[in-house]
Design a protein around this motif. Structure first.
Motif, PDB file in Angstrom:
ATOM      1  N   ASP A  36     -10.383   6.068   2.079  1.00 38.79           N
ATOM      2  CA  ASP A  36      -9.238   5.502   2.490  1.00 38.79           C
ATOM      3  C   ASP A  36      -8.186   6.535   3.269  1.00 38.79           C
ATOM      4  O   ASP A  36      -7.038   6.262   3.508  1.00 38.79           O
ATOM      5  CB  ASP A  36      -8.459   4.908   1.539  1.00 38.79           C
ATOM      6  CG  ASP A  36      -9.319   3.654   0.768  1.00 38.79           C
ATOM      7  OD1 ASP A  36     -10.089   3.226   1.723  1.00 38.79           O
ATOM      8  OD2 ASP A  36      -9.341   3.507  -0.225  1.00 38.79           O
ATOM      9  N   TRP A  60      -6.135   1.974   6.870  1.00 39.72           N
ATOM     10  CA  TRP A  60      -7.094   0.689   6.751  1.00 39.72           C
ATOM     11  C   TRP A  60      -8.117   1.477   7.789  1.00 39.72           C
ATOM     12  O   TRP A  60      -7.721   1.551   8.915  1.00 39.72           O
ATOM     13  CB  TRP A  60      -6.136  -0.487   7.188  1.00 39.72           C
ATOM     14  CG  TRP A  60      -5.417  -1.085   6.165  1.00 39.72           C
ATOM     15  CD1 TRP A  60      -4.202  -0.649   5.819  1.00 39.72           C
ATOM     16  CD2 TRP A  60      -5.870  -2.270   5.293  1.00 39.72           C
ATOM     17  NE1 TRP A  60      -3.756  -1.468   4.708  1.00 39.72           N
ATOM     18  CE2 TRP A  60      -4.590  -2.485   4.652  1.00 39.72           C
ATOM     19  CE3 TRP A  60      -6.865  -3.081   5.219  1.00 39.72           C
ATOM     20  CZ2 TRP A  60      -4.447  -3.539   3.454  1.00 39.72           C
ATOM     21  CZ3 TRP A  60      -6.840  -4.032   4.040  1.00 39.72           C
ATOM     22  CH2 TRP A  60      -5.648  -4.101   3.373  1.00 39.72           C
ATOM     23  N   HIS A  61      -9.402   1.182   7.486  1.00 42.57           N
ATOM     24  CA  HIS A  61     -10.252   1.541   8.338  1.00 42.57           C
ATOM     25  C   HIS A  61     -11.204   0.237   8.622  1.00 42.57           C
ATOM     26  O   HIS A  61     -12.075   0.214   9.533  1.00 42.57           O
ATOM     27  CB  HIS A  61     -11.364   2.408   7.824  1.00 42.57           C
ATOM     28  CG  HIS A  61     -10.638   3.952   7.543  1.00 42.57           C
ATOM     29  ND1 HIS A  61     -10.105   4.649   8.750  1.00 42.57           N
ATOM     30  CD2 HIS A  61     -10.079   4.749   6.415  1.00 42.57           C
ATOM     31  CE1 HIS A  61      -9.562   5.690   8.365  1.00 42.57           C
ATOM     32  NE2 HIS A  61      -9.602   5.750   6.980  1.00 42.57           N
ATOM     33  N   THR A  95       0.686  -1.197   0.121  1.00 42.34           N
ATOM     34  CA  THR A  95       0.087   0.004  -0.022  1.00 42.34           C
ATOM     35  C   THR A  95       0.868   1.287   0.022  1.00 42.34           C
ATOM     36  O   THR A  95       0.189   2.385   0.141  1.00 42.34           O
ATOM     37  CB  THR A  95      -0.856   0.014   1.346  1.00 42.34           C
ATOM     38  OG1 THR A  95      -0.075  -0.146   2.495  1.00 42.34           O
ATOM     39  CG2 THR A  95      -2.124  -1.036   1.161  1.00 42.34           C
ATOM     40  N   THR A 107      -5.369   4.541  -2.534  1.00 43.21           N
ATOM     41  CA  THR A 107      -6.356   3.642  -1.971  1.00 43.21           C
ATOM     42  C   THR A 107      -5.966   2.719  -1.279  1.00 43.21           C
ATOM     43  O   THR A 107      -4.758   2.432  -1.170  1.00 43.21           O
ATOM     44  CB  THR A 107      -7.193   2.924  -3.192  1.00 43.21           C
ATOM     45  OG1 THR A 107      -6.014   2.175  -4.117  1.00 43.21           O
ATOM     46  CG2 THR A 107      -7.749   3.890  -4.296  1.00 43.21           C
ATOM     47  N   ILE A 108      -6.969   1.698  -0.625  1.00 46.45           N
ATOM     48  CA  ILE A 108      -6.558   0.583   0.095  1.00 46.45           C
ATOM     49  C   ILE A 108      -7.233  -0.464  -0.359  1.00 46.45           C
ATOM     50  O   ILE A 108      -8.643  -0.494  -0.751  1.00 46.45           O
ATOM     51  CB  ILE A 108      -6.784   0.853   1.719  1.00 46.45           C
ATOM     52  CG1 ILE A 108      -6.262   1.823   2.556  1.00 46.45           C
ATOM     53  CG2 ILE A 108      -6.969  -0.582   2.629  1.00 46.45           C
ATOM     54  CD1 ILE A 108      -4.601   1.733   2.861  1.00 46.45           C
ATOM     55  N   LYS A 115      -9.398  -3.474  -1.337  1.00 47.73           N
ATOM     56  CA  LYS A 115     -10.757  -3.943  -0.538  1.00 47.73           C
ATOM     57  C   LYS A 115     -11.023  -5.345  -0.554  1.00 47.73           C
ATOM     58  O   LYS A 115     -11.878  -6.042   0.337  1.00 47.73           O
ATOM     59  CB  LYS A 115     -11.940  -3.198  -1.319  1.00 47.73           C
ATOM     60  CG  LYS A 115     -12.044  -1.795  -1.292  1.00 47.73           C
ATOM     61  CD  LYS A 115     -11.934  -1.237   0.179  1.00 47.73           C
ATOM     62  CE  LYS A 115     -11.692   0.409   0.350  1.00 47.73           C
ATOM     63  NZ  LYS A 115     -10.445   0.866  -0.439  1.00 47.73           N
ATOM     64  N   SER A 164      -2.164  -1.580  -3.906  1.00 50.28           N
ATOM     65  CA  SER A 164      -2.925  -0.150  -4.279  1.00 50.28           C
ATOM     66  C   SER A 164      -1.803   0.468  -5.407  1.00 50.28           C
ATOM     67  O   SER A 164      -1.813   1.626  -5.719  1.00 50.28           O
ATOM     68  CB  SER A 164      -3.083   0.513  -3.400  1.00 50.28           C
ATOM     69  OG  SER A 164      -1.859   0.886  -2.381  1.00 50.28           O
ATOM     70  N   THR A 169      -2.668   7.057   3.488  1.00 49.88           N
ATOM     71  CA  THR A 169      -3.824   6.339   3.572  1.00 49.88           C
ATOM     72  C   THR A 169      -3.889   5.522   4.828  1.00 49.88           C
ATOM     73  O   THR A 169      -3.040   5.208   5.321  1.00 49.88           O
ATOM     74  CB  THR A 169      -3.940   5.073   2.328  1.00 49.88           C
ATOM     75  OG1 THR A 169      -2.700   4.619   2.366  1.00 49.88           O
ATOM     76  CG2 THR A 169      -3.790   5.963   0.887  1.00 49.88           C
TER      77      THR A 169
END
Lengths: 357, 357
Positions: free
Chosen positions: B289, B155-156, B98, B128-129, B131, B121, B153
């Motif tokens: 992200d 991670w959520h 990432t 982006t992260i 998905k 990414s 970015t």
């Protein structure tokens, strides 16, 4: 009460260094920021790294082949990093075995290649330094621990014309005496004795001995990358490097390594002369191999040890208990220890001796 | 002039922490000695280590299987230590790619075994992260970088039921938000963003995932030995651990991680709302992200960058230049950054925008 700090490491640092470091925690060089809050790639810090490196070069009179690095961790990481960089899987390295620290270095080296123990003081309980070595002539290098902090021994003469790189762990006597430092191809030293706080080590390496083996080396462990990146391969231990710089500046202002050696000799002479004059005490190390940095001693009557310790602590003596692995007592006489502290403990030994004698 | 410290790391620390640390450099806990001069095996310091460990357990609500370590070096050492301890030579580990930091982790892991890039990414320029992941189901573990400091970015949401240990580099977002930290089998984090100074990392490891491979591991690199020795395998980076303790105490006094998360959310919302409202600026990261810790942005007109930087610096904004590898700008919103600093930079962005609009 005045404290006399004989700690073996982390250990005493010059008062002016501590005071400057304390100020820099609030406002570093007028930046309005703490030394802990500044970017390591800003000129505020790169100038610290550069000056520290230059002072090492100057104080130890290094030639151009030798590179100066400040790396994370202490000597324990170097026990791994040295063979990872210098010892091929099918090679043998010569190691001398003079106490706890060299034993640890040997143990790690065996994970990377062969080890020939070229000299050992095991048979004397590590109270001596080997006087002749049985070198494997095709060895990748010879490793020695110049000062054994726990055993209280020190190399006062070094092997010459060995036909292979000479590697030295100088954690507990770097910057304490004048040597031809260029005779060593690799020197490493945790800072927390003569140079600063725990958390950084100084590595000095002759770049000509790197790149001779074909092992894949992780970036963090590769001296060549650290040289290329000027010790900024990753975020360095900023504060520890800064305190090293302050300590090196102090050392230079004192007159450099030669002046330090004279002071250290005077401190060691005072301590050992006292030890030898008082039958109540005993120094286990052979006289010619005694360390100028860490003087170990016992009481002739072990039953007096506890009383001696308590009485000494009441007089402000800090850190004189021997290492947990060997017992007895130890006074560390590092650069920053003033002779007044040695006068204090030797006076105390005299009076304790008189009381018990 | 009030300074607003947006440095990405080393970065802003609470003023009270700096002040206490400054005092401890002169006299630690009334000992008469500096924190730099005390033996690390004395109660003076072992109590620091114990309290820091206990606070991590409490703040992150760790279960009994998880051990807390404070080790030398930063995340760069963990890039090596993780695969050395967890990845057998004939095994494969899953890594997500990432940004700069995960790429570095991948590079080192390849020295120890196979790597499957389970998600990347790269095709979005790390804006982006991933998905969905393409996991090697027999992988030794899955590694991810929870917050990419350079790409901006975060991670959520985390992969669940992956059937293998989950390993996370949390260097730049540890202690910033509430998570089920026990879902991770290994967490590592250099301290120099949310926890303290450079030169120490926090490692949290589920002891049940250790000892599964048969590689010989050097002592300095073996998590099991560090657990056994309670992070005292060798001299720890004493001062850095102490400042981490002070920062953890501060964090607890603020109300803990949950309160910190609310404050961080408010800071991030203010910043990103401003960014989105002003056409002069552009946030390259996909909204969902975006990092709460490191907000990266560009000026629509690159020719204005220099003017913006100079004007911002004149207003006391520190450390807003983007990482040298990507350019642009970055404001880091770590725990210790007060919302007043975010108000200051967003006001400045508004006025700069008006001037240029």
């Amino acid at each position: 009460m005045t404290l006399h700090n004989f700690n073996a490491g982390p250990s005493i640092l010059p008062k002016t260094v501590l005071s400057e470091a304390s100020n820099a925690l609030l406002d570093f060089n007028g930046s309005g920021l703490s030394i802990l809050e500044i970017g390591h790639r800003t000129p505020l810090f790169t100038s610290v790294m550069e000056e520290a490196r230059a002072l090492v070069r100057e104080l130890l009179q290094l030639d151009q082949a030798h590179e100066v690095l400040f790396l994370h961790g202490g000597a324990t990481l170097q026990f791994v990093q040295v063979p990872m960089n210098l010892l091929g899987a099918n090679q043998v390295a010569n190691y001398t075995e003079t106490g706890t620290w060299s034993e640890k270095a040997i143990k790690e080296a065996r994970l990377f290649g062969g080890v020939q123990v070229a000299g050992s003081s095991l048979h004397t309980g590590h109270t001596t330094i080997p006087k002749s070595l049985n070198l494997n002539p095709s060895g990748a290098y010879l490793h020695l621990t110049t000062n054994e902090t726990i055993a209280g021994t020190q190399w006062h003469q070094f092997p010459t014309a060995i036909g292979m790189p000479l590697v030295a762990d100088m954690s507990s006597d770097i910057m304490s005496r004048v040597l031809d430092f260029n005779q060593f191809d690799l020197i490493y030293a945790g800072a927390q004795k003569n140079m600063g706080p725990a958390g950084v080590s100084l590595v000095i390496v002759n770049k000509n001995c790197l790149g001779k083996i074909d092992r894949s080396i992780p970036a963090f462990m590769d001296y060549r990358l650290h040289i290329k990146e000027a010790s900024m391969l990753n975020t360095p231990p900023v504060f520890a490097v800064y305190v090293v710089l302050l300590t090196l500046r102090w050392l230079k202002a004192q007159g450099g390594v030669a002046v330090m050696e004279q002071k250290n000799k005077a401190k060691a002479k005072l301590f050992y002369d006292t030890l030898d004059a008082l039958p109540l005490f005993q120094g286990p190390v052979t006289k010619e191999d005694r360390s100028m940095m860490n003087a170990v001693f016992l009481l002739q009557d072990p039953k007096l040890e506890k009383e001696f310790l308590i009485a000494a602590e009441q007089e402000g003596m800090v850190g004189i208990k021997g290492h947990r692995s060997v017992g007895g007592f130890r006074v560390s006489l590092y650069n920053a220890l003033p002779i007044e502290s040695v006068q204090a403990i030797t006076s105390f030994m005299h009076s304790f001796s008189t009381k018990k004698g």
